[in-house]
Write a protein that holds these residues in place. Structure first.
Motif, PDB file in Angstrom:
ATOM      1  N   MET A   1      70.188  26.387  48.573  1.00 34.79           N
ATOM      2  CA  MET A   1      70.096  25.950  46.790  1.00 34.79           C
ATOM      3  C   MET A   1      69.842  24.767  46.190  1.00 34.79           C
ATOM      4  SD  MET A   1      72.711  27.680  44.309  1.00 34.79           S
ATOM      5  CE  MET A   1      72.883  29.256  44.854  1.00 34.79           C
ATOM      6  N   VAL A   2      70.529  23.761  46.792  1.00 37.49           N
ATOM      7  CA  VAL A   2      70.678  22.897  46.221  1.00 37.49           C
ATOM      8  C   VAL A   2      68.972  21.724  46.564  1.00 37.49           C
ATOM      9  CG1 VAL A   2      70.894  20.641  46.095  1.00 37.49           C
ATOM     10  CG2 VAL A   2      73.004  22.236  46.489  1.00 37.49           C
ATOM     11  N   ALA A   3      69.034  22.322  47.699  1.00 37.04           N
ATOM     12  CA  ALA A   3      67.839  21.634  48.343  1.00 37.04           C
ATOM     13  C   ALA A   3      66.422  22.496  47.412  1.00 37.04           C
ATOM     14  CB  ALA A   3      67.027  21.541  49.667  1.00 37.04           C
ATOM     15  N   HIS A   4      66.395  23.895  47.636  1.00 35.36           N
ATOM     16  CA  HIS A   4      65.416  24.219  46.855  1.00 35.36           C
ATOM     17  C   HIS A   4      64.915  24.033  45.295  1.00 35.36           C
ATOM     18  CE1 HIS A   4      62.591  26.902  46.039  1.00 35.36           C
ATOM     19  NE2 HIS A   4      63.297  28.011  44.781  1.00 35.36           N
ATOM     20  N   MET A   5      66.160  23.602  44.775  1.00 44.30           N
ATOM     21  CA  MET A   5      66.197  23.212  43.397  1.00 44.30           C
ATOM     22  C   MET A   5      65.698  21.866  43.001  1.00 44.30           C
ATOM     23  SD  MET A   5      69.771  24.971  41.829  1.00 44.30           S
ATOM     24  CE  MET A   5      68.810  24.633  39.962  1.00 44.30           C
ATOM     25  N   ALA A   6      65.839  21.028  44.278  1.00 48.82           N
ATOM     26  CA  ALA A   6      65.106  19.408  44.279  1.00 48.82           C
ATOM     27  C   ALA A   6      64.221  19.859  44.909  1.00 48.82           C
ATOM     28  CB  ALA A   6      66.360  19.092  45.563  1.00 48.82           C
ATOM     29  N   GLN A   7      62.925  20.199  44.841  1.00 47.36           N
ATOM     30  CA  GLN A   7      62.036  20.603  45.589  1.00 47.36           C
ATOM     31  C   GLN A   7      60.989  20.571  44.646  1.00 47.36           C
ATOM     32  OE1 GLN A   7      61.526  23.186  48.785  1.00 47.36           O
ATOM     33  NE2 GLN A   7      62.017  21.341  50.480  1.00 47.36           N
ATOM     34  N   ASP A   8      61.988  21.335  43.271  1.00 45.63           N
ATOM     35  CA  ASP A   8      60.921  22.235  42.069  1.00 45.63           C
ATOM     36  C   ASP A   8      60.593  21.094  41.353  1.00 45.63           C
ATOM     37  OD1 ASP A   8      62.713  25.406  42.400  1.00 45.63           O
ATOM     38  OD2 ASP A   8      61.138  24.753  43.153  1.00 45.63           O
ATOM     39  N   ASN A   9      61.643  19.894  41.207  1.00 45.46           N
ATOM     40  CA  ASN A   9      62.098  18.985  40.249  1.00 45.46           C
ATOM     41  C   ASN A   9      61.202  17.301  41.067  1.00 45.46           C
ATOM     42  OD1 ASN A   9      63.122  19.542  37.619  1.00 45.46           O
ATOM     43  ND2 ASN A   9      63.874  20.516  39.876  1.00 45.46           N
ATOM     44  N   SER A  10      59.331  17.290  41.378  1.00 48.58           N
ATOM     45  CA  SER A  10      58.744  16.566  42.298  1.00 48.58           C
ATOM     46  C   SER A  10      58.786  15.437  41.553  1.00 48.58           C
ATOM     47  CB  SER A  10      57.766  16.472  42.677  1.00 48.58           C
ATOM     48  OG  SER A  10      56.666  16.983  40.786  1.00 48.58           O
ATOM     49  N   PRO A  11      59.547  13.956  42.092  1.00 50.04           N
ATOM     50  CA  PRO A  11      59.314  12.696  41.514  1.00 50.04           C
ATOM     51  C   PRO A  11      58.210  12.421  41.092  1.00 50.04           C
ATOM     52  CG  PRO A  11      59.977  12.501  43.929  1.00 50.04           C
ATOM     53  CD  PRO A  11      59.953  14.118  43.485  1.00 50.04           C
ATOM     54  N   ARG A  88      74.077  18.586  54.289  1.00 51.63           N
ATOM     55  CA  ARG A  88      75.728  17.973  53.285  1.00 51.63           C
ATOM     56  C   ARG A  88      76.094  19.016  51.959  1.00 51.63           C
ATOM     57  NH1 ARG A  88      73.679  11.802  52.015  1.00 51.63           N
ATOM     58  NH2 ARG A  88      75.227  11.861  50.422  1.00 51.63           N
ATOM     59  N   GLU A  89      74.734  19.365  51.765  1.00 45.93           N
ATOM     60  CA  GLU A  89      75.405  20.830  50.896  1.00 45.93           C
ATOM     61  C   GLU A  89      76.093  22.180  51.412  1.00 45.93           C
ATOM     62  OE1 GLU A  89      73.571  24.541  49.100  1.00 45.93           O
ATOM     63  OE2 GLU A  89      72.334  23.656  49.659  1.00 45.93           O
ATOM     64  N   GLN A  90      76.120  21.772  52.556  1.00 49.90           N
ATOM     65  CA  GLN A  90      77.248  22.971  53.521  1.00 49.90           C
ATOM     66  C   GLN A  90      78.567  22.458  53.376  1.00 49.90           C
ATOM     67  OE1 GLN A  90      75.410  23.731  56.947  1.00 49.90           O
ATOM     68  NE2 GLN A  90      73.868  25.697  55.886  1.00 49.90           N
ATOM     69  N   ALA A  91      78.500  20.923  54.001  1.00 47.67           N
ATOM     70  CA  ALA A  91      80.171  20.488  54.226  1.00 47.67           C
ATOM     71  C   ALA A  91      80.481  19.782  53.125  1.00 47.67           C
ATOM     72  CB  ALA A  91      79.469  18.537  54.600  1.00 47.67           C
ATOM     73  N   ILE A  92      79.865  20.229  51.938  1.00 50.26           N
ATOM     74  CA  ILE A  92      80.226  19.789  50.501  1.00 50.26           C
ATOM     75  C   ILE A  92      80.946  21.072  50.279  1.00 50.26           C
ATOM     76  CG2 ILE A  92      80.292  19.546  47.720  1.00 50.26           C
ATOM     77  CD1 ILE A  92      78.502  17.567  48.580  1.00 50.26           C
ATOM     78  N   ARG A 109      71.913  19.150  35.932  1.00 51.19           N
ATOM     79  CA  ARG A 109      71.563  19.862  34.924  1.00 51.19           C
ATOM     80  C   ARG A 109      73.677  20.585  34.636  1.00 51.19           C
ATOM     81  NH1 ARG A 109      67.450  23.811  34.823  1.00 51.19           N
ATOM     82  NH2 ARG A 109      68.052  23.381  36.310  1.00 51.19           N
ATOM     83  N   ALA A 110      74.436  20.155  34.861  1.00 51.53           N
ATOM     84  CA  ALA A 110      75.873  20.878  34.936  1.00 51.53           C
ATOM     85  C   ALA A 110      75.516  22.446  35.438  1.00 51.53           C
ATOM     86  CB  ALA A 110      76.255  20.567  33.516  1.00 51.53           C
ATOM     87  N   VAL A 111      74.094  22.532  36.328  1.00 55.84           N
ATOM     88  CA  VAL A 111      74.394  24.293  36.127  1.00 55.84           C
ATOM     89  C   VAL A 111      75.902  24.017  37.936  1.00 55.84           C
ATOM     90  CG1 VAL A 111      72.682  25.958  37.421  1.00 55.84           C
ATOM     91  CG2 VAL A 111      72.821  24.595  35.167  1.00 55.84           C
ATOM     92  N   VAL A 112      75.981  25.619  37.691  1.00 51.93           N
ATOM     93  CA  VAL A 112      77.052  25.994  38.926  1.00 51.93           C
ATOM     94  C   VAL A 112      76.672  26.287  40.309  1.00 51.93           C
ATOM     95  CG1 VAL A 112      79.401  27.308  39.937  1.00 51.93           C
ATOM     96  CG2 VAL A 112      78.647  27.079  36.957  1.00 51.93           C
ATOM     97  N   LEU A 113      76.418  25.645  41.039  1.00 49.20           N
ATOM     98  CA  LEU A 113      74.961  25.724  42.498  1.00 49.20           C
ATOM     99  C   LEU A 113      76.368  26.291  43.670  1.00 49.20           C
ATOM    100  CD1 LEU A 113      74.178  22.137  42.815  1.00 49.20           C
ATOM    101  CD2 LEU A 113      72.786  24.245  42.023  1.00 49.20           C
ATOM    102  N   HIS A 114      77.856  26.554  43.299  1.00 51.55           N
ATOM    103  CA  HIS A 114      78.917  26.576  44.541  1.00 51.55           C
ATOM    104  C   HIS A 114      79.989  27.111  44.054  1.00 51.55           C
ATOM    105  CE1 HIS A 114      81.162  27.970  47.976  1.00 51.55           C
ATOM    106  NE2 HIS A 114      81.571  27.230  47.789  1.00 51.55           N
ATOM    107  N   ARG A 115      81.558  27.740  43.546  1.00 52.06           N
ATOM    108  CA  ARG A 115      82.711  27.591  43.009  1.00 52.06           C
ATOM    109  C   ARG A 115      83.569  28.426  44.635  1.00 52.06           C
ATOM    110  NH1 ARG A 115      83.238  33.092  39.554  1.00 52.06           N
ATOM    111  NH2 ARG A 115      82.184  34.915  41.156  1.00 52.06           N
ATOM    112  N   ASN A 116      84.201  27.155  44.864  1.00 49.96           N
ATOM    113  CA  ASN A 116      85.455  27.797  45.779  1.00 49.96           C
ATOM    114  C   ASN A 116      86.326  29.199  45.545  1.00 49.96           C
ATOM    115  OD1 ASN A 116      87.659  26.880  44.064  1.00 49.96           O
ATOM    116  ND2 ASN A 116      87.992  25.106  45.723  1.00 49.96           N
ATOM    117  N   PRO A 117      86.478  29.472  46.248  1.00 52.59           N
ATOM    118  CA  PRO A 117      88.001  31.015  46.213  1.00 52.59           C
ATOM    119  C   PRO A 117      87.924  30.659  44.760  1.00 52.59           C
ATOM    120  CG  PRO A 117      87.416  30.250  48.470  1.00 52.59           C
ATOM    121  CD  PRO A 117      86.911  29.576  47.733  1.00 52.59           C
TER     122      PRO A 117
END
Length: 435
Positions: A1-11, A88-92, A109-117
């Motif tokens: 999910m993080v990788a996908h969002m990073a690709q949407d914002n090209s440098p 790295r995302e999976q490890a985090i 952008r302070a969007v929730v990418l993951h929340r733990n139980p």
């Protein structure tokens, strides 16, 4: 999910070109190192001048940077970076899931990418894909997140949430950069938000503060009286035998009041120190109740009350500490005597418990004025009194029922209180089966 969002914002274009050059130089590093070594040998041997060697090296660098080659290596490098990003995302996220405290993983952008139980259980309204501000709108929290986004420095704040119940949290917001970088507002930047619950700590601090204030208040009144009477006896009443006798009697009463308060405080402290240790002795509650009633019989007679005991013929054994259980029933029956005015008697009933998991039940029933319903839930709080002035006149410290509650907690027993205004009060103690 993080990788996908990073690709949407090209440098930006410049950053992309620089990245391509770095990749090309990295892929040709061995060739460049070999050429540089050969040129150095030629210079040392005199076959080539330093200027010619420098020009030759610049030409080789230009070839490495600008002559088009296959993009396969670049594509492979980008794929490797995406794979590393995902790992790295999976490890985090896996690490976050092991935490017992609520934890959120946010993008730039302070969007929730993951929340733990723990976060999902306590903050169910915070959904993945939504900004954290949609659910947690505390100004201090939002301000701290904005500081992390703008400065890249970790932040720590304490917040108080009032809905659905008052709770306090220490919030740690830590930025996580990728590839050694932490763009301030780029969605490729990550933030970890962890909430440590401080509610119990704050509650204990409040209790401690209230306890000290109450103790100080309870001791200040008799101490002030004693100091005033001592000054009077040293001055105007120094030779007045009648006044001296009267004042000394009052001073004795105030001293006894302080002594009882200190005894109760020491008793409460002693019980709290052992509260986690369950007693192991066998105690016959039936015999114990008879002993307590015998000790309070004269006091009940002075109050015009008759204590009636209803108990089984045989023993009623429970696991407990005899001295502490004596203190429990002494406090309960003493309270019934103090506040059972208007009733002709006090009923003490020891009966087999009808409640599942309990062996015996002791009911202490007075037929006095009763307790207003709004006060009943708070009766076991330290220094809580329905009528403070009346309680002090009856030499109550406000700690009796707090002591009862702590002793029964240690015995894994229960205390329930019911009362009807104008029709007395009932205190029920339930004991576990003998173990």
């Amino acid at each position: 999910m993080v990788a996908h969002m990073a690709q949407d914002n090209s440098p930006e274009q410049g950053g992309t070109q620089a990245a391509r050059w770095r990749v090309r130089l990295f892929s040709a590093r061995w060739i460049l190192m070999t050429v540089a070594a050969l040129l150095l040998i030629f210079v040392v041997s005199g076959s080539l001048t330093p200027l010619a060697a420098s020009v030759a090296m610049l030409l080789v660098l230009a070839v490495a940077l600008f002559i088009p080659r296959s993009n396969s290596l670049l594509i492979q490098s980008q794929d490797d970076a995406a794979l590393l990003y995902k790992i790295r995302e999976q490890a985090i996220t896996r690490f976050a899931d092991t935490l017992g405290d609520p934890c959120f993983l946010l993008n730039g952008r302070a969007v929730v990418l993951h929340r733990n139980p723990a976060a999902a259980a306590q903050f169910a309204s915070t959904l993945v894909g939504n900004p954290l501000a949609f659910s947690l709108r505390h100004p201090l929290l939002l301000s701290a997140i904005e500081k992390v986004r703008s400065t890249g420095a970790a932040q720590s704040v304490e917040i108080n949430l009032t809905v659905p119940n008052p709770t306090w949290f220490k919030v740690e917001i830590t930025p996580l950069g990728l590839e050694g970088e932490a763009p301030a507002r780029d969605t490729s930047a990550l933030m970890v938000v962890t909430l440590h619950n401080l509610t119990e700590q704050k509650r204990i601090e409040s209790l401690r503060s209230d306890f000290i204030a109450n103790v100080s208040h309870e001791l200040r009144t008799p101490l002030t009286s004693l100091m005033g009477f001592i000054e009077t006896l040293q001055g105007p009443a120094a030779r007045d035998a009648k006044a001296r006798e009267k004042f000394l009697g009052i001073m004795r009463t105030q001293s006894e009041r302080m002594s009882v308060l200190i005894d109760d405080l020491l008793s409460l402290s002693r019980i709290e120190q052992r509260q986690h240790v369950k007693p192991k002795d066998n105690v016959d509650i039936s015999a114990l109740l008879r002993e307590v009633i015998e000790g309070l019989d004269n006091k009940a007679g002075e109050a015009g009350l008759d204590i009636r005991l209803e108990n089984p013929k045989g023993p009623a054994n429970v696991t407990g500490d005899r001295e502490e259980l004596y203190e429990v029933f002494e406090n309960l029956i003493d309270n019934a005597i103090k506040y059972g005015e208007g009733g002709a008697h006090i009923d003490i009933k020891l009966v087999p418990s009808k409640r599942q998991g309990f062996a015996w039940c002791v009911n202490v029933v007075d037929h006095g004025a009763g307790i207003p319903a709004e006060h009943v839930p708070r009766l076991t709080e330290r220094f809580y009194r329905v009528d403070a002035e009346s309680s002090r006149k009856k030499k109550g410290t406000g700690l009796g029922l707090a002591i009862v509650k702590h002793i029964l907690n240690r015995h894994r027993a229960t205390l329930s209180i019911s009362s009807v205004k104008g029709d007395g009060a009932t205190f029920r103690v339930g004991f576990d089966p003998l173990s």
